[in-house]
Design an enzyme around this catalytic site. Structure first.
Site, PDB file in Angstrom:
ATOM      1  N   GLY A 224     -12.824   5.954   1.013  1.00  0.00           N
ATOM      2  CA  GLY A 224     -13.865   5.889   0.000  1.00  0.00           C
ATOM      3  C   GLY A 224     -14.116   7.259  -0.615  1.00  0.00           C
ATOM      4  O   GLY A 224     -13.196   8.061  -0.821  1.00  0.00           O
ATOM      5  N   ALA A 225     -15.385   7.554  -0.881  1.00  0.00           N
ATOM      6  CA  ALA A 225     -15.739   8.804  -1.559  1.00  0.00           C
ATOM      7  C   ALA A 225     -15.403  10.037  -0.728  1.00  0.00           C
ATOM      8  O   ALA A 225     -15.279  11.147  -1.269  1.00  0.00           O
ATOM      9  CB  ALA A 225     -17.221   8.802  -1.906  1.00  0.00           C
ATOM     10  N   ALA A 228      -9.055  10.754   1.482  1.00  0.00           N
ATOM     11  CA  ALA A 228      -7.946   9.927   1.950  1.00  0.00           C
ATOM     12  C   ALA A 228      -7.063  10.761   2.870  1.00  0.00           C
ATOM     13  O   ALA A 228      -7.072  11.996   2.827  1.00  0.00           O
ATOM     14  CB  ALA A 228      -7.140   9.388   0.770  1.00  0.00           C
ATOM     15  N   GLY A 253      -8.761   1.723  -6.562  1.00  0.00           N
ATOM     16  CA  GLY A 253      -7.746   1.696  -5.517  1.00  0.00           C
ATOM     17  C   GLY A 253      -6.339   1.585  -6.084  1.00  0.00           C
ATOM     18  O   GLY A 253      -5.396   2.215  -5.587  1.00  0.00           O
ATOM     19  N   ASP A 254      -6.186   0.794  -7.143  1.00  0.00           N
ATOM     20  CA  ASP A 254      -4.882   0.651  -7.785  1.00  0.00           C
ATOM     21  C   ASP A 254      -4.481   1.954  -8.468  1.00  0.00           C
ATOM     22  O   ASP A 254      -3.319   2.353  -8.441  1.00  0.00           O
ATOM     23  CB  ASP A 254      -4.921  -0.481  -8.821  1.00  0.00           C
ATOM     24  CG  ASP A 254      -5.363  -1.801  -8.221  1.00  0.00           C
ATOM     25  OD1 ASP A 254      -5.050  -2.050  -7.044  1.00  0.00           O
ATOM     26  OD2 ASP A 254      -6.031  -2.570  -8.933  1.00  0.00           O
TER      27      ASP A 254
END
Length: 320
Positions: A224-225, A228, A253-254
């Protein structure tokens, strides 16, 4: 931010027409609607095209106005749609959403859609010469038995495959989601949000997920914020996310997947791959559309190689 690759990317999955209220307030009170187009895999294909990556979308649409609109939209973004089958009998899928910065309530009307009838035969006719990667998601596995067989055929092919979990619980009410781990285990690159991985596989921790999925070369976990992580060769690389004034989160997400995969295929190091993903996600977060306008090069180029302090201090806002 553009990447030059020797091979293209094939993205396979359903894309639907989208209806969004054109006025604020509850959906039931809306009298004016905006038609858009939405689909995880075609979103990735469009973002890849904007990054200079040759991309092709494989799917099926109905022989109807929505299907024509979907084809025009995806092709208009520079994506090759020559392998999309037009079904004379089944309709193009549809979904309705009420956009909001905190999330979007979505209602799907995709049962019996043209894409739900995809199967291994559709994969057999796909050209794989000069293809560097095939991108799929867990959404396709939920659509029908034939779609699950299609993914099995894709994962059996000699071309590297990236698999995005893309957990959609509403699609799995009558199906067994345990197949998702088996599919992911056969991919070369796996992408998953830590929250969705927790819902499906019981953990969102990168190292615990690696124990569940020891075979894929690369595991990407989105937090999320907060950022990753990439797990490769026993090493975890974490990259914090950017501060963004979120307009609407659907499609981020894409966008992240496209940015990450473009950098991955270009042989970039893990931190740069993650930053490329975050920068594409930011473009999606700054718009109500599933595929946002790309950030200008004068924004992306300096941030890709910025030191940690400059990256942490960046704050992206939507310009009026």
């Amino acid at each position: 931010m553009r990447f030059s690759l020797t091979g293209g990317v094939v993205c396979l999955g359903e894309t639907m027409a989208v209806l969004v209220p054109a006025e604020p307030g509850p959906v039931r009170a809306a009298t004016t609607w905006t038609r858009a187009v939405g689909g995880a895999e075609s979103n990735v294909a469009m973002y890849l095209a904007r990054l200079g990556v040759r991309s092709r979308w494989v799917s099926a649409v109905g022989d109807d106005a929505f299907g024509g609109a979907v084809l025009d939209f995806v092709a208009g973004a520079g994506v090759d749609v020559s392998d999309v089958r037009v079904d004379p009998d089944r309709p193009t899928g549809l979904y309705v959403k009420e956009a909001d910065a905190s999330g979007s309530a979505v209602r799907y009307y995709r049962r019996g859609s043209a894409a739900s009838a995809l199967g291994p035969g559709d994969w057999e006719r796909v050209r794989l010469d000069d293809v560097a990667l095939v991108h799929v998601s867990g959404i396709t596995a939920a659509l029908s038995d034939s779609c699950l067989e299609l993914l099995d055929a894709v994962l059996a092919s000699p071309v590297p495959v990236s698999f995005d979990l893309n957990w959609r619980p509403a699609l799995w009410r009558d199906r067994d989601p345990s197949v998702l781990l088996k599919l992911a285990a056969r991919a070369d690159v796996v992408l998953a949000g830590s929250d969705e991985a927790t819902a499906v596989w019981g953990t969102g921790d990168p190292l615990e997920l690696r124990r569940l999925l020891p075979d894929p070369t690369t595991l990407v976990v989105k937090h999320g914020a907060s950022g990753a992580s990439v797990v490769e060769d026993g090493v975890v690389t974490h990259q914090p996310g950017l501060r963004v004034d979120v307009v609407e989160p659907v499609g981020a997400g894409d966008a992240f997947a496209a940015g990450y995969l473009a950098a991955h295929l270009a042989g970039e190091p893990a931190r740069r791959r993650l930053r490329a993903g975050h920068l594409q996600a930011a473009a999606a977060l700054l718009t109500r559309e599933d595929v946002g306008e790309p950030l200008p090069a004068e924004v992306t180029a300096p941030l890709l190689d910025a030191d940690d302090a400059r990256w942490a201090g960046a704050h992206l806002r939507r310009h009026p």
